[in-house]
Write a protein that holds these residues in place. Structure first.
Motif, PDB file in Angstrom:
ATOM      1  N   HIS A 106     -85.552 -82.217  -6.860  1.00 18.03           N
ATOM      2  CA  HIS A 106     -85.643 -82.667  -8.251  1.00 18.03           C
ATOM      3  C   HIS A 106     -84.393 -82.211  -8.986  1.00 18.03           C
ATOM      4  N   ASP A 107     -83.989 -82.992  -9.984  1.00 18.42           N
ATOM      5  CA  ASP A 107     -82.867 -82.574 -10.820  1.00 18.42           C
ATOM      6  C   ASP A 107     -83.399 -81.821 -12.035  1.00 18.42           C
ATOM      7  N   VAL A 108     -82.495 -81.210 -12.763  1.00 21.63           N
ATOM      8  CA  VAL A 108     -82.868 -80.372 -13.900  1.00 21.63           C
ATOM      9  C   VAL A 108     -83.622 -81.180 -14.950  1.00 21.63           C
ATOM     10  N   THR A 109     -83.197 -82.402 -15.208  1.00 25.02           N
ATOM     11  CA  THR A 109     -83.846 -83.222 -16.227  1.00 25.02           C
ATOM     12  C   THR A 109     -85.321 -83.434 -15.897  1.00 25.02           C
ATOM     13  N   ALA A 110     -85.628 -83.760 -14.657  1.00 27.23           N
ATOM     14  CA  ALA A 110     -87.020 -83.964 -14.250  1.00 27.23           C
ATOM     15  C   ALA A 110     -87.808 -82.671 -14.338  1.00 27.23           C
TER      16      ALA A 110
ATOM     17  N   VAL B  84     -83.966 -71.153  -3.531  1.00 28.09           N
ATOM     18  CA  VAL B  84     -83.693 -72.583  -3.665  1.00 28.09           C
ATOM     19  C   VAL B  84     -82.253 -72.858  -3.266  1.00 28.09           C
ATOM     20  N   SER B  85     -82.029 -74.104  -2.907  1.00 31.04           N
ATOM     21  CA  SER B  85     -80.670 -74.548  -2.640  1.00 31.04           C
ATOM     22  C   SER B  85     -80.401 -75.752  -3.527  1.00 31.04           C
ATOM     23  N   VAL B  86     -79.131 -76.090  -3.674  1.00 35.46           N
ATOM     24  CA  VAL B  86     -78.740 -77.199  -4.540  1.00 35.46           C
ATOM     25  C   VAL B  86     -77.725 -78.050  -3.806  1.00 35.46           C
ATOM     26  N   ARG B  87     -77.800 -79.342  -4.042  1.00 35.97           N
ATOM     27  CA  ARG B  87     -76.791 -80.249  -3.513  1.00 35.97           C
ATOM     28  C   ARG B  87     -76.414 -81.215  -4.627  1.00 35.97           C
ATOM     29  N   ARG B  88     -75.190 -81.678  -4.565  1.00 39.33           N
ATOM     30  CA  ARG B  88     -74.666 -82.603  -5.567  1.00 39.33           C
ATOM     31  C   ARG B  88     -74.880 -84.040  -5.119  1.00 39.33           C
ATOM     32  N   ASP B  89     -75.282 -84.860  -6.062  1.00 44.90           N
ATOM     33  CA  ASP B  89     -75.387 -86.300  -5.865  1.00 44.90           C
ATOM     34  C   ASP B  89     -74.680 -86.927  -7.059  1.00 44.90           C
TER      35      ASP B  89
ATOM     36  N   ARG C 156     -72.956 -86.744 -10.284  1.00 43.68           N
ATOM     37  CA  ARG C 156     -72.949 -85.731 -11.347  1.00 43.68           C
ATOM     38  C   ARG C 156     -74.232 -84.913 -11.393  1.00 43.68           C
ATOM     39  N   ARG C 157     -75.234 -85.362 -10.652  1.00 43.10           N
ATOM     40  CA  ARG C 157     -76.521 -84.669 -10.664  1.00 43.10           C
ATOM     41  C   ARG C 157     -76.560 -83.543  -9.643  1.00 43.10           C
TER      42      ARG C 157
END
Length: 119
Positions: free
Chosen positions: A50-54, A79-84, A86-87
Motif C-alpha cells: 500500500h502507498d502512504v495515501t491509501a 517493513v520494506s519499501v519499493r518505488r513505483d 513517484r509512489r
C-alpha cells in the motif's frame, strides 16, 4: 524433590534460553508493534503493498504521522519499501512478521470476544 535437583534443572533451562541478541531484537520488534497506529498499519501491510495515501485514508491519521510510523517500522526492519514511479509502496518485510501480527490480533480477538483460546 531436593534443592540440588532444582539447580540441575535451572542449568538445563538456562541453556535453552534464546541468545541475548535475539531477545533484544525481539523486544525491539514487539515495542514497535505496541503502538496502536503502527499495529493497524502492520495489519494492512500484512495483506499486501500500500502507498502512504491509501494508508492515511484507512487509518484516519495525518499523513506526517503515518510517514513517521512507517519510517520507524522500516528502521526496525519490519517493513520494506519499493518505488513505483513517484509512489512509495510499503509492505511487511517477511512471513514471520505477517504471522506475528496475525497471531497477536487473533489472540486479542479471542480475549475481546470471549471466544475460547486454542493451540
Amino acid at each position: 524433590m531436593y534443592a540440588r535437583d532444582n539447580v540441575a534443572g535451572a542449568s538445563d533451562l538456562q541453556q535453552r534460553l534464546p541468545d541475548q541478541r535475539e531477545v533484544e531484537a525481539a523486544t525491539q520488534m514487539l515495542q514497535m508493534l505496541a503502538d496502536p497506529t503502527r499495529l493497524r498499519l502492520m495489519s494492512l501491510l500484512a495483506e499486501g503493498e500500500h502507498d502512504v495515501t491509501a494508508l492515511v485514508a484507512a487509518v484516519g491519521t495525518a499523513r506526517p504521522a503515518v510517514s513517521q510510523h512507517l519510517g520507524k517500522l522500516r528502521l526496525a526492519g519490519l517493513v520494506s519499501v519499493r518505488r513505483d514511479g513517484r509512489r512509495a509502496l510499503y509492505r511487511t518485510r517477511d512471513g514471520h512478521v505477517r504471522r506475528l501480527v496475525a497471531e497477536v490480533l487473533q489472540a486479542a480477538g479471542h480475549r475481546v470476544t470471549g471466544e475460547p483460546e486454542h493451540d
